[in-house]
Scaffold this active site. Structure first.
Site, PDB file in Angstrom:
ATOM      1  N   CYS A   1       0.353 -15.021   0.529  1.00  0.00           N
ATOM      2  CA  CYS A   1       0.208 -15.772   1.779  1.00  0.00           C
ATOM      3  C   CYS A   1       1.551 -16.379   2.189  1.00  0.00           C
ATOM      4  O   CYS A   1       2.194 -17.079   1.411  1.00  0.00           O
ATOM      5  CB  CYS A   1      -0.843 -16.867   1.629  1.00  0.00           C
ATOM      6  SG  CYS A   1      -1.025 -17.854   3.133  1.00  0.00           S
TER       7      CYS A   1
ATOM      8  N   CYS B   1      -5.803 -19.792   4.994  1.00  0.00           N
ATOM      9  CA  CYS B   1      -4.817 -19.902   6.083  1.00  0.00           C
ATOM     10  C   CYS B   1      -5.026 -18.891   7.210  1.00  0.00           C
ATOM     11  O   CYS B   1      -4.379 -18.979   8.247  1.00  0.00           O
ATOM     12  CB  CYS B   1      -3.414 -19.740   5.523  1.00  0.00           C
ATOM     13  SG  CYS B   1      -2.981 -20.965   4.258  1.00  0.00           S
TER      14      CYS B   1
ATOM     15  N   CYS C   1      -3.807 -15.891   3.219  1.00  0.00           N
ATOM     16  CA  CYS C   1      -4.969 -16.027   2.328  1.00  0.00           C
ATOM     17  C   CYS C   1      -6.183 -16.385   3.183  1.00  0.00           C
ATOM     18  O   CYS C   1      -6.074 -16.624   4.389  1.00  0.00           O
ATOM     19  CB  CYS C   1      -4.715 -17.082   1.259  1.00  0.00           C
ATOM     20  SG  CYS C   1      -4.742 -18.759   1.908  1.00  0.00           S
TER      21      CYS C   1
ATOM     22  N   GLU D   1      -1.519   5.228   6.221  1.00  0.00           N
ATOM     23  CA  GLU D   1      -2.144   4.664   7.439  1.00  0.00           C
ATOM     24  C   GLU D   1      -3.368   5.476   7.842  1.00  0.00           C
ATOM     25  O   GLU D   1      -3.565   5.802   9.018  1.00  0.00           O
ATOM     26  CB  GLU D   1      -1.120   4.619   8.592  1.00  0.00           C
ATOM     27  CG  GLU D   1       0.144   3.833   8.290  1.00  0.00           C
ATOM     28  CD  GLU D   1      -0.039   2.318   8.275  1.00  0.00           C
ATOM     29  OE1 GLU D   1      -1.170   1.819   8.458  1.00  0.00           O
ATOM     30  OE2 GLU D   1       0.981   1.632   8.058  1.00  0.00           O
TER      31      GLU D   1
ATOM     32  N   LYS E   1       0.824  -1.216   0.000  1.00  0.00           N
ATOM     33  CA  LYS E   1       0.000   0.000   0.000  1.00  0.00           C
ATOM     34  C   LYS E   1       0.855   1.261   0.000  1.00  0.00           C
ATOM     35  O   LYS E   1       0.630   2.184  -0.777  1.00  0.00           O
ATOM     36  CB  LYS E   1      -0.902   0.060   1.249  1.00  0.00           C
ATOM     37  CG  LYS E   1      -1.858  -1.080   1.405  1.00  0.00           C
ATOM     38  CD  LYS E   1      -2.709  -0.917   2.659  1.00  0.00           C
ATOM     39  CE  LYS E   1      -1.942  -0.938   3.960  1.00  0.00           C
ATOM     40  NZ  LYS E   1      -1.361  -2.259   4.270  1.00  0.00           N
TER      41      LYS E   1
HETATM   42 ZN    ZN Z   1      -2.606 -19.460   2.429  1.00  0.00          ZN
END
Ligand code: ZN
Length: 184
Positions: free
Chosen positions: A146, A181, A178, A90, A23
């Site tokens: 991830c 997970c 992800c 932020e 970002k």
């Molecule tokens: Zn994952």
């Protein structure tokens, strides 16, 4: 995304996503393009975010831009009078009033670029990002990868035991995960 600079019309751009999704890098990239075009820019960051540096916006990849530290959205408004382009990193830490401030700046003809975390460590939308998405002209959602399985990651996994919503830090406290997970 192509943004054409027009005269007298402002707008709001939102860059949001989980941690480690780039970002701040994207915010810095856009601000740099404006600086190259010799536009008058100012970048703000909330007081709470003092990682790495006190008067610079710094990405995880160590890119940096000079910034002004503020403790309220009102300060952003007051310190943006001469700017054509206003960046806020932020932005989720500036509270609900930052929505009105961004609207006012855009109405005054300024290009407003905000970057922020769209969800907290529980996966709950982080206000005022949802409100900013609703009033903005341009939206980019950044994804990380991830750290468990390598799939596109949209969630921030907290690795240590704490129920504080805001726990500023990086590497050993958070991981990008992800949907599969992520374990809130
Ligand atoms: Zn994952």
């Amino acid at each position: 995304m192509n943004v054409i600079q027009t005269q007298g019309v402002g707008w709001i751009e939102v860059v949001c996503g989980c941690m480690f999704s780039g970002k701040t890098e994207e915010l810095i990239r856009r601000i740099r393009r404006a600086q190259i075009a010799k536009q008058n820019v100012v970048i703000f960051k909330p007081e709470i975010d003092n990682r790495y540096s006190d008067n610079e916006v710094v990405s995880h990849s160590k890119q940096k831009l000079e910034s002004v530290t503020v403790s309220s959205a009102q300060e952003v408004l007051e310190l943006s009078q001469d700017a054509e382009v206003v960046g806020i990193d932020e932005v989720q830490f500036l509270g609900a009033e930052v929505v009105d401030v961004c609207n006012q700046l855009a109405k005054d003809g300024k290009r407003v670029i905000v970057a922020g975390l769209d969800k907290d460590y529980l996966g709950v939308p982080f206000e005022p990002i949802p409100q900013l998405l609703a009033v903005s002209e341009y939206i980019v959602k950044t994804l990380a990868i991830c750290m468990e399985c390598g799939n596109p990651a949209n969630f921030t996994q907290r690795l240590i035991d704490s129920e504080e919503r805001v726990l500023v830090g990086t590497d050993k406290i958070y991981e990008a995960r992800c949907r599969k997970c992520f374990k809130p």
